[in-house]
Design a protein around this motif. Structure first.
Motif, PDB file in Angstrom:
ATOM      1  N   CYS A 321      40.757  71.251   4.467  1.00 23.76           N
ATOM      2  CA  CYS A 321      39.331  71.091   4.759  1.00 23.76           C
ATOM      3  C   CYS A 321      39.188  70.068   5.889  1.00 23.76           C
ATOM      4  O   CYS A 321      39.791  68.993   5.826  1.00 23.76           O
ATOM      5  CB  CYS A 321      38.610  70.610   3.503  1.00 23.76           C
ATOM      6  SG  CYS A 321      36.930  70.039   3.823  1.00 23.76           S
ATOM      7  N   CYS A 324      37.488  66.649   4.040  1.00 22.14           N
ATOM      8  CA  CYS A 324      38.168  65.854   3.008  1.00 22.14           C
ATOM      9  C   CYS A 324      39.685  66.001   3.054  1.00 22.14           C
ATOM     10  O   CYS A 324      40.392  65.255   2.377  1.00 22.14           O
ATOM     11  CB  CYS A 324      37.647  66.210   1.615  1.00 22.14           C
ATOM     12  SG  CYS A 324      38.155  67.839   1.044  1.00 22.14           S
ATOM     13  N   CYS A 352      35.856  74.985   0.986  1.00 21.75           N
ATOM     14  CA  CYS A 352      35.913  73.726   0.237  1.00 21.75           C
ATOM     15  C   CYS A 352      34.527  73.525  -0.366  1.00 21.75           C
ATOM     16  O   CYS A 352      33.601  73.087   0.330  1.00 21.75           O
ATOM     17  CB  CYS A 352      36.268  72.538   1.130  1.00 21.75           C
ATOM     18  SG  CYS A 352      36.233  70.982   0.198  1.00 21.75           S
ATOM     19  N   CYS A 355      32.783  69.947  -0.077  1.00 22.46           N
ATOM     20  CA  CYS A 355      32.177  69.569   1.212  1.00 22.46           C
ATOM     21  C   CYS A 355      31.242  70.656   1.729  1.00 22.46           C
ATOM     22  O   CYS A 355      30.654  70.488   2.800  1.00 22.46           O
ATOM     23  CB  CYS A 355      33.263  69.289   2.244  1.00 22.46           C
ATOM     24  SG  CYS A 355      34.462  68.063   1.728  1.00 22.46           S
TER      25      CYS A 355
HETATM   26 ZN   LIG Z   1      36.423  69.254   1.728  1.00 25.01          ZN
END
Ligand SMILES: [Zn+2]
Ligand SMILES: [Zn+2]
Ligand SMILES: [Zn+2]
Length: 365
Positions: A321, A324, A352, A355
């Motif tokens: 991601c 993150c 993800c 996020c």
């Molecule tokens: Zn993420």
């Protein structure tokens, strides 16, 4: 010399021979496999077991194995037992349902300082999964035997072949979904709203000026898509012309999404109008029932799938991601030829949810 143009007798697309286009022939071979009786399936499984040797992957039985896995969702338990007996470790999907005894035998091979065929055995175990496999992979990544140090990627990446991985503490992380729904082409009358494909958007691409499309729009409230755990509408905006190097989408569950090109592909030339028009007029419908997680791997039919395992054109690819850094979860793929006759390659989508980011990338031969 101008070649004579024909039209596929089934779907009508332009081809240069009389008969069926490649994709319609693949569809027919899938439909034939889907109609195999239990007796035929059992006979084919015996033939697969009899054909297991180091040339298996080149044989007709290998092709039928993938059809059985994709379209009849067979258990590979007996096949994996037989493959272990004769020491055949390719293709790794043979081991999808490997019973504990077969896994133990493979795991024991990993405990030697110089494990031969380590790469293939690791992929087989990745496909088999299980707590014993996870524990061994995590331990060997922490305390590597000599053969582990020669691998090009860590064991947590080998695990990805089976749709999972693990963190530094050895915790299991799932990287794909346990349901799979194909998205078939449909007539305008029986297209359905659970999944829309290549729907034109208002804005144009900042790089090439092509009008963007929602390459996928998912209605996560449709009960079939509940497994994605996205209770809302998720759109994946995309420039169909310059997405080859990948792009990122930040989405909201109310259908609001923004796209960022990572590294725009090409010279900024706009997509030709006739190609764009062809792409946005095709209609699709989500399958009424879930299929095997390996549906996309059955043959090279150009079918969009949501969930399950991707049919990777190159190596399997699970991206981190961008926010993150955690490995994203694969959730859909769109072979471009499902939308445009002359297109090649496929778009793979990973997510993800923490996020609210979707990562998209392209592979082709
Ligand atoms: Zn993420
Ligand atoms: Zn056709
Ligand atoms: Zn563009």
């Amino acid at each position: 010399m101008k070649r004579t143009e024909y039209h596929c007798q089934s779907c009508g697309r332009a081809i240069y021979f009389d008969g069926l286009c490649y994709n319609c022939r693949q569809r027919q071979s899938r439909e034939r496999a889907q109609a195999w009786s239990d007796v035929e399936v059992a006979r084919k499984m015996r033939a697969i077991i009899a054909a297991l040797d180091d040339k298996f992957y080149k044989k007709e039985e290998n092709r039928e194995f993938f059809e059985l896995l994709a379209y009849k969702d067979i258990s590979t338990e007996k096949i994996a037992e037989a493959a272990t007996r004769v020491g055949v470790y390719y293709p790794s999907e043979l081991y999808r349902d490997a019973p504990p005894k077969a896994r133990e035998k493979l795991l024991a091979l990993l405990e030697t300082p110089e494990c031969k065929e380590a790469s293939h055995i690791l992929l087989c175990l990745a496909l088999a999964g299980g707590e014993d496999v996870l524990a061994t992979f995590a331990r060997l990544e922490r305390n590597p035997l000599p053969w582990v140090k020669k691998l090009h990627v860590p064991l947590s990446v080998y695990a990805q072949a089976g749709g999972w991985t693990f963190d530094k503490a050895g915790n299991h992380i799932q990287l794909n979904f346990d349901k799979c729904y194909p998205v078939f082409s449909a007539s305008p009358d029986n297209s359905d709203a659970a999944v829309s494909v290549a729907v034109p958007r208002e804005e144009t691409c900042p790089h090439c000026g092509t009008r963007l499309v929602d390459i996928l729009m998912l209605d996560g409230k449709d009960r079939r898509l509940a497994f994605l755990n996205l209770p809302g509408t998720v759109r994946v905006p995309c420039c169909p012309q310059c997405s080859c190097e990948g792009f990122i989408v930040r989405y909201q569950l109310d259908g609001d999404s923004a796209m960022e090109l990572v590294n725009p592909f090409g010279d900024g030339e706009k997509m030709r109008d006739n190609v764009y028009a062809e792409m946005v007029t095709k209609k699709f419908a989500l399958s009424t029932r879930p299929e095997s997680l390996f549906f996309a791997r059955g043959n090279d039919e150009d079918v969009i799938t949501v969930g399950g395992f991707a049919n990777w054109i190159q190596d399997f690819q699970y991206e981190p991601c961008p926010d993150c850094g955690k490995t994203m979860r694969y959730f859909a793929s769109v072979p471009w030829a499902a939308l445009m006759d002359s297109a090649e390659g496929a778009l793979y989508l990973e997510i993800c949810p923490d996020c609210q980011i979707i990562g998209a990338f392209h592979q082709q031969t």
